[in-house]
Design a protein around this motif. Structure first.
Motif, mmCIF file in Angstrom:
data_model
loop_
_atom_site.group_PDB
_atom_site.id
_atom_site.type_symbol
_atom_site.label_atom_id
_atom_site.label_comp_id
_atom_site.label_asym_id
_atom_site.label_seq_id
_atom_site.Cartn_x
_atom_site.Cartn_y
_atom_site.Cartn_z
ATOM 1 N N MET A 1 52.720 50.924 29.208
ATOM 2 C CA MET A 1 52.013 49.784 29.585
ATOM 3 C C MET A 1 50.271 49.249 30.679
ATOM 4 N N SER A 2 49.837 48.221 30.361
ATOM 5 C CA SER A 2 48.768 47.933 30.962
ATOM 6 C C SER A 2 48.950 46.811 31.966
ATOM 7 N N TRP A 3 47.975 47.079 33.108
ATOM 8 C CA TRP A 3 48.425 45.748 33.599
ATOM 9 C C TRP A 3 48.205 44.286 33.443
ATOM 10 N N THR A 4 46.764 44.605 31.518
ATOM 11 C CA THR A 4 46.744 43.095 30.677
ATOM 12 C C THR A 4 47.992 42.363 29.964
ATOM 13 N N ASP A 5 49.109 43.331 29.725
ATOM 14 C CA ASP A 5 50.049 42.900 29.797
ATOM 15 C C ASP A 5 51.036 41.575 30.747
ATOM 16 N N GLY A 6 50.856 42.017 31.878
ATOM 17 C CA GLY A 6 51.264 41.137 32.572
ATOM 18 C C GLY A 6 52.363 40.938 33.462
ATOM 19 N N PRO A 7 52.431 40.769 34.602
ATOM 20 C CA PRO A 7 52.400 39.436 34.599
ATOM 21 C C PRO A 7 51.382 38.716 35.430
ATOM 22 N N LEU A 8 50.465 37.425 35.079
ATOM 23 C CA LEU A 8 49.163 37.563 35.793
ATOM 24 C C LEU A 8 49.897 35.623 36.018
ATOM 25 N N ARG A 124 46.800 42.117 55.864
ATOM 26 C CA ARG A 124 46.075 42.149 54.937
ATOM 27 C C ARG A 124 45.120 41.576 54.348
ATOM 28 N N PRO A 125 43.642 41.427 53.750
ATOM 29 C CA PRO A 125 42.806 40.346 52.606
ATOM 30 C C PRO A 125 43.480 40.025 51.349
ATOM 31 N N ALA A 126 43.676 38.752 51.059
ATOM 32 C CA ALA A 126 44.761 38.726 49.890
ATOM 33 C C ALA A 126 43.972 39.164 48.578
ATOM 34 N N ALA A 127 44.628 40.174 48.035
ATOM 35 C CA ALA A 127 43.934 41.073 46.537
ATOM 36 C C ALA A 127 45.926 41.415 46.167
ATOM 37 N N PRO A 128 45.619 42.061 44.657
ATOM 38 C CA PRO A 128 44.919 41.656 43.922
ATOM 39 C C PRO A 128 43.912 40.502 43.872
ATOM 40 N N VAL A 129 42.573 40.274 43.492
ATOM 41 C CA VAL A 129 42.502 39.179 42.605
ATOM 42 C C VAL A 129 41.797 39.322 41.280
ATOM 43 N N ASP A 193 42.859 48.125 41.850
ATOM 44 C CA ASP A 193 42.256 47.953 43.044
ATOM 45 C C ASP A 193 40.693 48.428 42.819
ATOM 46 N N THR A 194 40.436 48.900 41.791
ATOM 47 C CA THR A 194 39.606 49.438 41.573
ATOM 48 C C THR A 194 38.152 47.747 40.661
ATOM 49 N N LEU A 195 39.370 47.296 40.017
ATOM 50 C CA LEU A 195 38.587 46.384 39.542
ATOM 51 C C LEU A 195 38.259 44.857 40.774
ATOM 52 N N HIS A 196 38.524 45.045 41.328
ATOM 53 C CA HIS A 196 39.255 44.196 42.909
ATOM 54 C C HIS A 196 37.891 43.888 43.821
#
Length: 241
Positions: A1-8, A124-129, A193-196
């Motif tokens: 499953m991809s992160w694109t499937d959520g949750p968001l 830590r910094p806010a991530a992932p956004v 992480d890479t996309l952020h």
């Protein structure tokens, strides 16, 4: 499953103005989208200051409305920050259009009311956004035209409804993100992480180029922040409520 499937978790605010260090949050919305559907939670907040007529004309909330029906800021802000930080802890991406505005004004408001900022809660910094504005600028850099949320709704064929209501704006932002990732599937193939990190770099490059252009044009006024998705707010104006 991809992160694109959520949750968001989508996030948006409507405020008293555009200065993240001075202005206050009037309404906020968090919209969780997952396999079970879209779940919306909203807040109306009494900001403790007059809401300028120009701001009321945009989001429809007057000072009288906020004073009569709004929650105390410290209560609402704690609830919002708790949910946002919990999403980050669970690795759920927070989706915000022009994230550096909404996340920074949230931290400024938390500071103003003596509450821990989101990065402080995380340690830590806010991530992932995920920021559809930054992603669109990066993926379709040379497209002409404005890039406000309403403009991107047109580009990506997303119905706008009544924009400038925080919950409607969040749903539209999530829909734009979905269509954007369909159009640029290479972005969806990256891990979060890479996309952020790519957005951090892309936003800085855009801001530096934009600021250089303003300098060449002899334009005064505030420069674009190079930090994304948030920056440490300036010393917040003390709360009056």
């Amino acid at each position: 499953m991809s992160w694109t499937d959520g949750p968001l978790l989508g996030f948006d605010t409507e405020t008293t103005g555009i200065d993240v260090d001075v202005d206050r949050i009037v309404t906020a919305a968090l919209v969780r989208r997952d396999a079970s559907g879209t779940h919306i939670r909203t807040w109306l907040i009494d900001p403790g200051v007059e809401i300028p007529a120009a701001a009321s004309a945009i989001h429809g909330i007057t000072t009288a409305d906020a004073r009569a029906h709004g929650a105390p800021p410290s209560v609402a802000l704690e609830e919002i920050a708790t949910e946002v930080a919990a999403a980050f802890w669970d690795g759920i991406p927070v989706v915000a259009f022009n994230a550096c505005y909404d996340l920074t004004i949230l931290d400024a408001e938390l500071t103003r009311h003596g509450l821990a900022t989101v990065p402080d809660r995380l340690g830590r910094p806010a991530a992932p956004v995920l920021d559809p504005l930054v992603l669109d600028r990066h993926a379709d850099r040379y497209r002409r035209g404005k890039r406000k949320l309403v403009d991107l709704c047109g580009v990506y064929d997303v119905g706008t409804g009544s924009l400038h209501s925080a919950d409607v704006d969040v749903v539209a932002t999530l829909d734009v993100l979905t269509r954007l990732l369909e159009r640029f599937p290479d972005l969806a193939e990256l891990d979060l992480d890479t996309l952020h990190a790519r957005q951090v770099t892309a936003h800085r490059a855009w801001a530096e180029e934009f600021n250089a252009w303003r300098t060449r044009q002899g334009m005064a006024g505030p420069r674009a922040d190079t930090e994304w998705p948030t920056r440490t707010p300036a010393a917040a104006v003390p709360a009056t409520v």
